[in-house]
Design an enzyme around this catalytic site. Structure first.
Site, short mmCIF file in Angstrom:
data_model
loop_
_atom_site.label_atom_id
_atom_site.label_comp_id
_atom_site.label_asym_id
_atom_site.label_seq_id
_atom_site.Cartn_x
_atom_site.Cartn_y
_atom_site.Cartn_z
N VAL A 1 0.85 -1.18 0.00
CA VAL A 1 0.00 0.00 0.00
C VAL A 1 0.90 1.23 0.00
CG1 VAL A 1 -1.69 1.27 1.38
CG2 VAL A 1 -1.80 -1.23 1.25
N CYS A 2 0.66 2.15 -0.92
CA CYS A 2 1.49 3.36 -1.01
C CYS A 2 1.28 4.24 0.23
CB CYS A 2 1.14 4.17 -2.25
SG CYS A 2 1.95 5.78 -2.29
N ILE A 3 2.37 4.57 0.89
CA ILE A 3 2.25 5.30 2.16
C ILE A 3 1.69 6.71 1.97
CG2 ILE A 3 4.68 6.10 2.14
CD1 ILE A 3 4.56 5.66 5.25
N ALA B 1 -1.96 6.46 1.20
CA ALA B 1 -2.66 5.90 2.35
C ALA B 1 -2.85 6.93 3.46
CB ALA B 1 -1.91 4.68 2.87
#
Lengths: 100, 119, 142, 119, 100, 142
Positions: free
Chosen positions: D77-79, D82
């Site tokens: 998941v792309c920080i 997110a």
């Protein structure tokens, strides 16, 4: 009734459907990516001009500015309003139909 | 005049929530009443209190909450749409409440205008 | 649930709700969640005009089979909508008009006909539909 | 063959995550390797462990997690995306991890094919 | 290269852009709402038929079935594949360009 | 962060990445988040072809002013993209080609010209752009 269109006329059929399904005289307000229909000299300018024979046309100024479009770029006959003007239009014209 | 608002999309990906917020703010400034903002579809993501935008960007979750507190706007998140998308009391931001879809019909009946913002 | 449940007094008020369906089913969820909103409004005894235009006409296409995409097939729910409409039509004590409308031009552009739909619909050309739309009080688009 | 997958939308509202899941499942069944599924934009909402669909509907959050566990698929998941959308370690579903956008470039380089699913 | 189109040809410009910007011979796979381009007798059938002069055309069967479209409804010359066939196409044709 | 950080060995590999921008800015977030992806790929010293077609050409329109919509104006970030491109062009040790391309047909259909953009671009007609696209190895669409 007032109609809002928030989609680009180059990408989607929302403006076409709005024009096809609105009665003569009902105003159309272009917002969000819908404001791309308001500038002069594009491939949809003629279509928008034709729609203006039947519909008062408005465009949301803040959305124009965000996209780098100047008031001078807007086709003749289209009225630029701000959010306060958007509220006034809704108050004045009754039911809102959002063409999403 | 009494307004109801329907927001169909979450913050960030679509402009719908931004537009709705600006509309509501303008309506209140003009002396109108915004009875309720109903968050449906991905709109329920506007109520995720864990949302942490970059410092130079607007924070719609917080802005909605502040508007509700200052001007007594009822922010309602649809429970069916919220359950699907993982918005529950635990991560619900201040100012929002979770309730049923009937609250949308209700504000449609009670308000003078219902304005829909979506994709 | 939050502590403060706000309610508005809507008793005895019947308004004209229109639900506008313009999107194909399954590619996006709008078709399904609009349907849930329509069903709820029945409980409030409101007028409802459920309109299918553009790709929305595919929402009521017969023969939907979602097994291979593993999504929920909600097309049967339109049967409940049709039943609600029958109830509204038959009950003389209730002031409640329900209409289910397909725009003729949208249907024809997609090579569909009245027989392709899971429910009985009124097929109405765009110029007449525009007039019906203009009479609505609340328009919910999904 | 080694695949990388990019998912741009959350569960429910768009079919993108469903399509990606079916593609990944089919690729694995055919003996291919899926190195990584990268969740970007609203795609990060696929990792919200609070998501609770109706009992007769599919649960993509759970399905992705199970696939990852069974077939060793790296779910990232792309920080940045997110944080904006309120997906953090607290509500991160099993099988997912949060990391940087560089992990997308990395799988683009390392995989034989990158397939994008979005709106 | 293989192109995928997941948008309805009635609603969006994705298929048009894909056709305009793909080289002759590159296959096009219709998925999700893009499958609506595959049926016979619609207002876009001619456009799709013309594109098939330059592009092998495929359509994802599971997405057709979900939308109530039968194999018989699909225009001649379009090949129906399942997810396994989708994977095979990607393996065979290299880079995937998704027209979203 | 999770415990298991998986890394792939990418050292010394340079591949052709293309970023396809087809959507108007602000109406959706895709323009902004694609930009973040482009910037990251510079650190991996990859080839990058950044293409603006359809409404994507509005992403690099001059004069964007988002104050009244209260959204983040990210159009200045394209200046950083242009700098990355200059670095790639000038550094002879690096095998890294960056191109910034606008499709001529999309630009003209919107009444725009090269002077309207915040960065220098190559304006290329669709038939030539199709050939460039066909040579790419990774295509990221937002």
């Amino acid at each position: 009734m007032i109609h809002t269109v928030n989609k680009s006329p180059f990408e989607r059929n929302s403006l076409d459907s709005c024009i096809r399904l609105s009665v003569k005289g009902a105003p159309i307000l272009l917002i969000e990516d819908g404001v791309l229909a308001a500038t002069r000299g594009t491939s949809v300018s003629d279509k928008v001009a034709a729609a203006m024979d039947d519909h008062p046309m408005f465009v949301l100024g803040p959305d124009l500015k965000a996209r780098g479009l100047a008031e001078d770029d807007v086709a003749d006959g289209i009225t630029i309003v701000d959010y306060s003007g958007f509220v006034d239009l809704v108050v004045e014209h009754g039911t809102v139909q959002s063409w999403l | 005049m009494k307004f109801g608002i329907l927001v169909n999309e979450g913050p960030f990906t679509h402009q719908a929530s931004d537009s709705a917020y600006q509309f509501v703010k303008a309506a209140i400034e003009k002396g109108h009443q915004v009875m309720r903002v109903f968050f449906y579809y991905d709109g329920v993501n506007n109520a995720n209190k864990l949302s942490a935008p970059q410092s130079d960007d607007r924070n719609l979750v917080k802005l909605w909450g502040e508007l509700a507190a200052e001007h007594n706007v009822d922010l309602v998140v649809c429970i069916a749409a919220a359950l699907r998308r993982g918005i529950v009391e635990d991560n619900l931001a201040d100012g929002f409440r979770i309730s049923g879809l009937g609250q949308l019909t209700e504000v449609g009946i009670a308000a003078d205008r219902l304005v829909v913002f979506g994709d | 649930m939050s502590d403060t449940e706000i309610e508005f007094d809507t008793a005895g008020i019947t308004r004209k709700f229109m639900y506008v369906n313009r999107k194909a089913p399954y590619g996006t969820i709008y078709a399904l969640e609009v349907l849930e909103a329509v069903l709820i409004s029945a409980a409030f005894e409101q007028h409802a005009c459920i309109v299918f235009i553009d790709d929305g006409v595919y929402q009521i296409k017969k023969g939907q089979d979602t097994a291979a995409v593993n999504m929920k097939n909600f097309s049967k729910t339109y049967g409940i909508i049709a039943m609600e409409k029958e109830d509204a039509d038959e009950d003389e004590d209730m002031d409640m008009v329900w209409r289910i409308i397909v725009e003729k031009e949208s249907m024809e552009a997609r090579g569909l006909s009245r027989d392709d739909f899971v429910i009985d619909v009124e097929v109405i050309p765009s110029d007449e539909l525009a007039i019906i739309m203009a009479e609505q009080e609340i328009v919910i688009s999904g």
